[in-house]
Design a protein around this motif. Structure first.
Motif, mmCIF file in Angstrom:
data_model
loop_
_atom_site.group_PDB
_atom_site.id
_atom_site.type_symbol
_atom_site.label_atom_id
_atom_site.label_comp_id
_atom_site.label_asym_id
_atom_site.label_seq_id
_atom_site.Cartn_x
_atom_site.Cartn_y
_atom_site.Cartn_z
ATOM 1 N N ASP A 20 0.838 -1.205 0.000
ATOM 2 C CA ASP A 20 0.000 0.000 0.000
ATOM 3 C C ASP A 20 0.872 1.253 0.000
ATOM 4 O OD1 ASP A 20 -2.304 -1.523 0.088
ATOM 5 O OD2 ASP A 20 -2.742 -1.090 2.196
ATOM 6 N N ILE A 21 1.863 1.265 0.851
ATOM 7 C CA ILE A 21 2.744 2.426 0.982
ATOM 8 C C ILE A 21 3.552 2.637 -0.295
ATOM 9 C CG2 ILE A 21 4.758 3.336 2.214
ATOM 10 C CD1 ILE A 21 3.559 1.910 4.737
ATOM 11 N N ALA A 22 4.175 1.574 -0.804
ATOM 12 C CA ALA A 22 5.011 1.696 -2.002
ATOM 13 C C ALA A 22 4.189 2.145 -3.207
ATOM 14 C CB ALA A 22 5.701 0.365 -2.302
ATOM 15 N N LEU A 23 3.034 1.553 -3.396
ATOM 16 C CA LEU A 23 2.200 1.896 -4.546
ATOM 17 C C LEU A 23 1.628 3.306 -4.431
ATOM 18 C CD1 LEU A 23 0.390 -1.519 -5.047
ATOM 19 C CD2 LEU A 23 2.186 -0.537 -6.483
ATOM 20 N N ALA A 24 1.183 3.692 -3.254
ATOM 21 C CA ALA A 24 0.631 5.036 -3.065
ATOM 22 C C ALA A 24 1.704 6.092 -3.299
ATOM 23 C CB ALA A 24 0.035 5.179 -1.671
ATOM 24 N N ARG A 25 2.890 5.846 -2.787
ATOM 25 C CA ARG A 25 3.996 6.796 -2.976
ATOM 26 C C ARG A 25 4.325 6.930 -4.460
ATOM 27 N NH1 ARG A 25 8.411 4.883 0.342
ATOM 28 N NH2 ARG A 25 7.147 5.702 2.019
ATOM 29 N N PHE A 26 4.407 5.800 -5.158
ATOM 30 C CA PHE A 26 4.690 5.814 -6.592
ATOM 31 C C PHE A 26 3.595 6.567 -7.345
ATOM 32 C CE2 PHE A 26 4.264 4.183 -10.868
ATOM 33 C CZ PHE A 26 5.564 4.218 -11.328
ATOM 34 N N LEU A 27 2.371 6.296 -7.011
ATOM 35 C CA LEU A 27 1.241 6.919 -7.692
ATOM 36 C C LEU A 27 1.279 8.437 -7.548
ATOM 37 C CD1 LEU A 27 -1.206 6.034 -9.349
ATOM 38 C CD2 LEU A 27 -2.503 5.980 -7.238
ATOM 39 N N GLU A 28 1.636 8.908 -6.388
ATOM 40 C CA GLU A 28 1.664 10.350 -6.147
ATOM 41 C C GLU A 28 2.895 11.032 -6.745
ATOM 42 O OE1 GLU A 28 -0.921 11.967 -4.975
ATOM 43 O OE2 GLU A 28 -1.922 10.038 -4.756
ATOM 44 N N THR A 29 4.041 10.374 -6.713
ATOM 45 C CA THR A 29 5.276 11.044 -7.128
ATOM 46 C C THR A 29 5.717 10.731 -8.542
ATOM 47 O OG1 THR A 29 6.680 9.302 -6.195
ATOM 48 C CG2 THR A 29 6.118 11.160 -4.752
ATOM 49 N N GLU A 30 5.554 9.502 -8.994
ATOM 50 C CA GLU A 30 6.088 9.090 -10.289
ATOM 51 C C GLU A 30 5.039 8.985 -11.394
ATOM 52 O OE1 GLU A 30 9.347 8.822 -10.763
ATOM 53 O OE2 GLU A 30 9.652 9.280 -8.647
ATOM 54 N N PHE A 31 3.858 8.522 -11.052
ATOM 55 C CA PHE A 31 2.845 8.249 -12.067
ATOM 56 C C PHE A 31 2.546 9.452 -12.962
ATOM 57 C CE2 PHE A 31 -1.440 7.718 -13.744
ATOM 58 C CZ PHE A 31 -1.324 6.465 -14.341
ATOM 59 N N PRO A 32 2.422 10.669 -12.416
ATOM 60 C CA PRO A 32 2.101 11.812 -13.289
ATOM 61 C C PRO A 32 3.133 12.050 -14.401
ATOM 62 C CG PRO A 32 1.718 12.395 -11.009
ATOM 63 C CD PRO A 32 2.428 11.059 -11.015
ATOM 64 N N ARG A 33 4.358 11.569 -14.209
ATOM 65 C CA ARG A 33 5.420 11.780 -15.205
ATOM 66 C C ARG A 33 5.510 10.672 -16.253
ATOM 67 N NH1 ARG A 33 10.308 13.238 -11.264
ATOM 68 N NH2 ARG A 33 9.127 12.042 -9.781
ATOM 69 N N LEU A 34 4.724 9.624 -16.093
ATOM 70 C CA LEU A 34 4.805 8.500 -17.017
ATOM 71 C C LEU A 34 4.123 8.809 -18.341
ATOM 72 C CD1 LEU A 34 3.920 5.512 -14.650
ATOM 73 C CD2 LEU A 34 6.189 6.424 -15.204
ATOM 74 N N ASP A 35 4.658 8.203 -19.405
ATOM 75 C CA ASP A 35 3.972 8.318 -20.692
ATOM 76 C C ASP A 35 2.895 7.228 -20.765
ATOM 77 O OD1 ASP A 35 5.162 5.853 -21.551
ATOM 78 O OD2 ASP A 35 6.846 6.903 -22.448
ATOM 79 N N ALA A 36 2.142 7.214 -21.845
ATOM 80 C CA ALA A 36 1.006 6.296 -21.978
ATOM 81 C C ALA A 36 1.441 4.835 -21.884
ATOM 82 C CB ALA A 36 0.271 6.548 -23.287
ATOM 83 N N ARG A 37 2.555 4.481 -22.503
ATOM 84 C CA ARG A 37 3.046 3.093 -22.469
ATOM 85 C C ARG A 37 3.409 2.690 -21.043
ATOM 86 N NH1 ARG A 37 7.707 0.975 -21.880
ATOM 87 N NH2 ARG A 37 8.810 2.932 -22.106
ATOM 88 N N GLN A 38 4.065 3.575 -20.328
ATOM 89 C CA GLN A 38 4.465 3.286 -18.954
ATOM 90 C C GLN A 38 3.254 3.208 -18.028
ATOM 91 O OE1 GLN A 38 7.065 6.686 -18.848
ATOM 92 N NE2 GLN A 38 8.874 5.372 -18.637
ATOM 93 N N ARG A 39 2.267 4.034 -18.271
ATOM 94 C CA ARG A 39 1.042 3.972 -17.454
ATOM 95 C C ARG A 39 0.328 2.646 -17.655
ATOM 96 N NH1 ARG A 39 -1.571 10.010 -17.213
ATOM 97 N NH2 ARG A 39 0.321 10.974 -16.431
ATOM 98 N N GLU A 40 0.298 2.192 -18.897
ATOM 99 C CA GLU A 40 -0.305 0.888 -19.194
ATOM 100 C C GLU A 40 0.475 -0.220 -18.472
ATOM 101 O OE1 GLU A 40 -2.683 -2.088 -20.674
ATOM 102 O OE2 GLU A 40 -3.044 0.056 -20.811
ATOM 103 N N ALA A 41 1.795 -0.135 -18.489
ATOM 104 C CA ALA A 41 2.619 -1.130 -17.798
ATOM 105 C C ALA A 41 2.323 -1.111 -16.295
ATOM 106 C CB ALA A 41 4.101 -0.878 -18.066
ATOM 107 N N PHE A 42 2.204 0.072 -15.702
ATOM 108 C CA PHE A 42 1.892 0.171 -14.281
ATOM 109 C C PHE A 42 0.556 -0.499 -13.969
ATOM 110 C CE2 PHE A 42 -0.175 2.454 -10.757
ATOM 111 C CZ PHE A 42 0.712 2.114 -9.743
#
Length: 76
Positions: A20-42
């Motif tokens: 929960d912690i790792a995914l929430a942190r990633f979602l808030e800090t890294e996800f907005p910078r991902l491109d469409a392909r990377q978002r699909e991978a996530f």
């Protein structure tokens, strides 16, 4: 993007607090910078079982789809 983030926040809730912690942190800090392909991978990564996801985050790449390696590396 707010609706998408809210949907993903819900999907990132797991049965393991550490995930929960790792995914929430990633979602808030890294996800907005991902491109469409990377978002699909996530989104594919978070469909994995908790045990697999936890192993991958901790460095065991057995069974990890090569297309997801960058996302899992960022989760570490």
């Amino acid at each position: 993007m707010t609706a998408e983030l809210n949907r993903l926040r819900w999907r990132c809730r797991r049965g393991v607090l550490e995930l929960d912690i790792a995914l929430a942190r990633f979602l808030e800090t890294e996800f907005p910078r991902l491109d469409a392909r990377q978002r699909e991978a996530f989104e594919r990564v978070i469909e994995a079982a908790d045990e697999d996801l936890w192993r991958w985050i901790n460095g065991d790449e057995y069974g990890l789809n090569p297309a997801w390696r960058d996302i899992v590396a960022a989760l570490r």
